[in-house]
Scaffold this active site. Structure first.
Site, short mmCIF file in Angstrom:
data_model
loop_
_atom_site.label_atom_id
_atom_site.label_comp_id
_atom_site.label_asym_id
_atom_site.label_seq_id
_atom_site.Cartn_x
_atom_site.Cartn_y
_atom_site.Cartn_z
N LYS A 22 0.84 -1.21 0.00
CA LYS A 22 0.00 0.00 0.00
C LYS A 22 0.87 1.25 0.00
O LYS A 22 0.69 2.15 -0.82
CB LYS A 22 -0.89 0.00 1.25
N ASN A 23 1.83 1.30 0.93
CA ASN A 23 2.60 2.54 1.08
C ASN A 23 3.47 2.83 -0.13
O ASN A 23 3.76 3.98 -0.44
CB ASN A 23 3.45 2.49 2.35
N CYS A 118 -4.65 8.89 9.68
CA CYS A 118 -4.87 8.12 10.90
C CYS A 118 -4.71 8.99 12.13
O CYS A 118 -3.92 9.93 12.13
CB CYS A 118 -3.81 7.01 11.00
N ARG A 123 1.51 14.42 13.34
CA ARG A 123 1.90 14.15 11.95
C ARG A 123 1.90 15.39 11.05
O ARG A 123 1.12 15.47 10.09
CB ARG A 123 1.02 13.05 11.34
N ASP A 126 5.83 19.57 7.83
CA ASP A 126 6.87 20.61 7.73
C ASP A 126 8.12 20.13 6.98
O ASP A 126 8.73 20.90 6.23
CB ASP A 126 7.24 21.14 9.12
N ASP A 308 4.64 0.31 12.05
CA ASP A 308 3.39 -0.24 11.51
C ASP A 308 3.16 -1.70 11.92
O ASP A 308 2.13 -2.28 11.57
CB ASP A 308 3.37 -0.13 9.98
N ARG A 400 -8.57 0.16 4.46
CA ARG A 400 -7.55 1.07 3.92
C ARG A 400 -6.26 0.32 3.60
O ARG A 400 -5.51 0.73 2.73
CB ARG A 400 -7.24 2.16 4.94
C1 UD1 Z 1 4.81 6.51 6.34
C2 UD1 Z 1 3.83 5.38 6.18
C3 UD1 Z 1 3.26 4.97 7.53
C4 UD1 Z 1 4.41 4.66 8.50
C5 UD1 Z 1 5.39 5.81 8.55
C6 UD1 Z 1 6.62 5.50 9.40
C7 UD1 Z 1 2.91 5.84 4.00
C8 UD1 Z 1 1.74 6.22 3.19
N1 UD1 Z 1 2.75 5.80 5.30
O1 UD1 Z 1 4.07 7.61 6.85
O2 UD1 Z 1 2.45 3.82 7.35
O3 UD1 Z 1 3.87 4.45 9.79
O4 UD1 Z 1 5.86 6.14 7.23
O5 UD1 Z 1 7.26 4.37 8.94
O6 UD1 Z 1 3.95 5.52 3.47
N2 UD1 Z 1 7.04 14.14 10.64
C9 UD1 Z 1 7.18 15.47 10.92
N3 UD1 Z 1 7.12 16.35 9.88
C10 UD1 Z 1 6.96 15.95 8.59
C11 UD1 Z 1 6.82 14.58 8.32
C12 UD1 Z 1 6.88 13.68 9.37
O7 UD1 Z 1 7.34 15.86 12.07
O8 UD1 Z 1 6.91 16.79 7.70
C13 UD1 Z 1 7.12 13.15 11.74
C14 UD1 Z 1 5.86 12.31 11.90
O9 UD1 Z 1 4.90 12.98 12.71
C15 UD1 Z 1 6.42 11.07 12.54
C16 UD1 Z 1 7.79 10.93 11.90
O10 UD1 Z 1 8.11 12.21 11.40
O11 UD1 Z 1 6.58 11.27 13.92
C17 UD1 Z 1 7.90 9.92 10.79
O12 UD1 Z 1 6.85 10.14 9.87
P1 UD1 Z 1 6.98 9.78 8.33
O13 UD1 Z 1 8.11 8.84 8.12
O14 UD1 Z 1 6.95 11.03 7.55
O15 UD1 Z 1 5.62 9.01 8.09
P2 UD1 Z 1 4.69 9.06 6.83
O16 UD1 Z 1 5.49 9.23 5.60
O17 UD1 Z 1 3.56 9.99 7.08
#
Ligand code: UD1
Length: 422
Positions: A22-23, A118, A123, A126, A308, A400
């Site tokens: 999915k991801n 979710c 999340r 930035d 996950d 999902r």
């Molecule tokens: C992706 C996965 C999700 C998985 C996660 C971590 C997808 C669609 N989803 O989510 O299933 O749980 O990786 O392996 O691929 N963060 C910030 N600022 C940002 C972006 C992230 O502070 O701009 C923080 C998030 O709140 C979190 C951490 O960074 O604490 C990691 O998040 P991130 O790796 O970005 O997760 P996703 O890409 O949203």
């Protein structure tokens, strides 16, 4: 709203086919926006998140056709009609932010709603925005939307992420393929989904080096062309179903599974007393003894233990011998499954980002509620091993990320059904 009813009924046996990730698919689909030639994805999973991304791309004017019952996605962004990703679609799924980089790179402008997703913590996005700014984007946040512009096109730059973000790495990687000059992504995510995306972009003509390491270098090109790409195996679906025989006993082969997608997870299973063997077709999983042992788990970016799979691992550890400590380092507020597991008789103490699980002999079936995607499947796993019947409500979360969950688990002998109504 539908519920899933699970009745614990002993050891499982047979095979479970694992779908495409999915991801990965959610990052590969927006890559169509980078080219005016068709992009075709094979081995796509049939999930509501994929349907949401389809709707989003179509709202931009892209053509997306689901062929072979949804396993093949044929996409074309030849005639885009809009650069705006609307709140009504984006709020359903956080991964929608992944259209921002590609739109900006190809068209020099994009307006994208800030996402929802979710309920597992704040999340923010930035890091996505800072990465695009480092490539020369001008951003303005107003009315819940990111208004992004790069009038003369994006320019290569050095993007040093303060910590690992899968999504921000994907957005920056896609944007950089069409930026002028060289972009270096430092502290980049190393997840198999990043490698999958880089491989697909390379087939489209992108010049990328270093995917799978923490430094990715992208040499921008003028245009990308069409390609066909198979989506990598879903390591989270794989890990989830590996836990089914681990929890219930028996022997299950996960078709398409590979150990290197989940090495840290396999090591923890080994420590808990679960045997994982590579076969010609995938991975074979069974318990070494009647009892499983407590283990400590800390979630980390790849190649560490995936966040996950934390909820599902907790379901396993509720009946392990001894005390397990689970530390959640990626998302705050990701223990919402704990109170539900406790309704089934689990002993769990949550303090901040740490959950201490004291193994009990057996869980007991109960009505429980799914709060997010991975939490919902952890309750199903727990129900498979519990005494009596467990009713998991709000299973729309499950749709999902898990295709045909009832069929796949029934296929290995589980007593499980989906019913209408909560
Ligand atoms: C992706 C996965 C999700 C998985 C996660 C971590 C997808 C669609 N989803 O989510 O299933 O749980 O990786 O392996 O691929 N963060 C910030 N600022 C940002 C972006 C992230 O502070 O701009 C923080 C998030 O709140 C979190 C951490 O960074 O604490 C990691 O998040 P991130 O790796 O970005 O997760 P996703 O890409 O949203």
């Amino acid at each position: 709203m539908d519920s899933i009813i699970v009745t614990g009924n002993g050891p499982l046996a047979g095979q479970i086919p694992i779908a495409g990730a999915k991801n990965s698919c959610l990052a590969l689909m927006p890559a169509t926006l980078l080219s005016d030639e068709p992009l075709t994805l094979t081995n796509a999973p049939r999930l509501s998140d994929i349907a949401t991304m389809t709707t989003l791309l179509q709202s931009l004017g892209a053509e997306v056709s689901a062929l072979q019952e949804g396993k093949v996605l044929a996409m074309s962004s030849h005639d885009l009609t809009s650069h705006t990703a609307d709140y009504d679609i984006v709020r359903k799924m956080r991964a929608s932010i992944l259209v921002l980089g590609p739109l900006l790179a190809r068209y020099g402008e994009a307006v994208v709603s800030l996402p929802g997703g979710c309920a597992i913590g704040a999340r923010p996005v930035d890091l996505h925005l800072r990465a695009l700014e480092a490539m020369g984007a001008e951003l303005d946040l107003r009315d819940g939307y990111v208004h992004a512009k790069a009038p003369g096109g994006l320019k290569g730059g050095v993007v040093e992420f303060p910590f690992v973000s899968v999504g921000a790495t994907e957005n920056a990687l896609m944007a950089a393929t069409l930026a002028k000059g060289t972009t270096v992504l430092k502290r980049a995510a190393r997840e198999p989904e990043i490698v999958d995306l880089a491989q697909c972009l390379r087939k489209m003509g992108a010049q990328i080096e270093g995917e799978g390491t923490d430094t990715i270098t992208i040499q921008g090109v003028d245009r990308l062309h069409g390609a066909t790409h198979p989506v990598v195996t879903d390591r989270i679906e794989l890990g989830t179903y590996m836990l089914a025989p681990a929890i219930c006993g028996g022997e299950v082969e996960l078709l398409g599974g590979r150990r290197n997608l989940l090495a840290a997870f396999c090591d923890k299973l080994d420590e808990a007393g679960i045997e994982v063997t590579e076969t010609e077709k995938g991975l074979l999983v069974k318990r070494r003894a009647d009892h499983i042992k407590a283990v400590n788990v800390t979630t980390e970016p790849f190649p560490g233990f995936p966040t996950d799979l934390q909820a599902q691992m907790m379901a396993l550890l509720t009946t392990a011998e001894g005390v397990s400590v689970l530390e959640e380092k990626i998302f705050e507020n990701r223990f919402m499954h704990a109170p539900e597991l406790m309704r089934m008789g689990a002993k769990i103490d949550v303090h901040g980002g740490t959950a201490t699980v004291t193994g009990v002999k057996k869980l007991k079936g109960a009505p429980v509620m799914a709060t997010d995607l991975r939490a919902s499947v952890s309750l199903i796993l727990a129900g498979l091993a519990a005494e009596g019947t467990t009713r998991v409500a709000r299973v729309y979360h499950l749709d999902r990320g898990y295709e045909h969950v009832v069929r796949k688990l029934e296929g290995v002998g589980a007593k499980i059904e989906r019913v209408h109504g909560s």
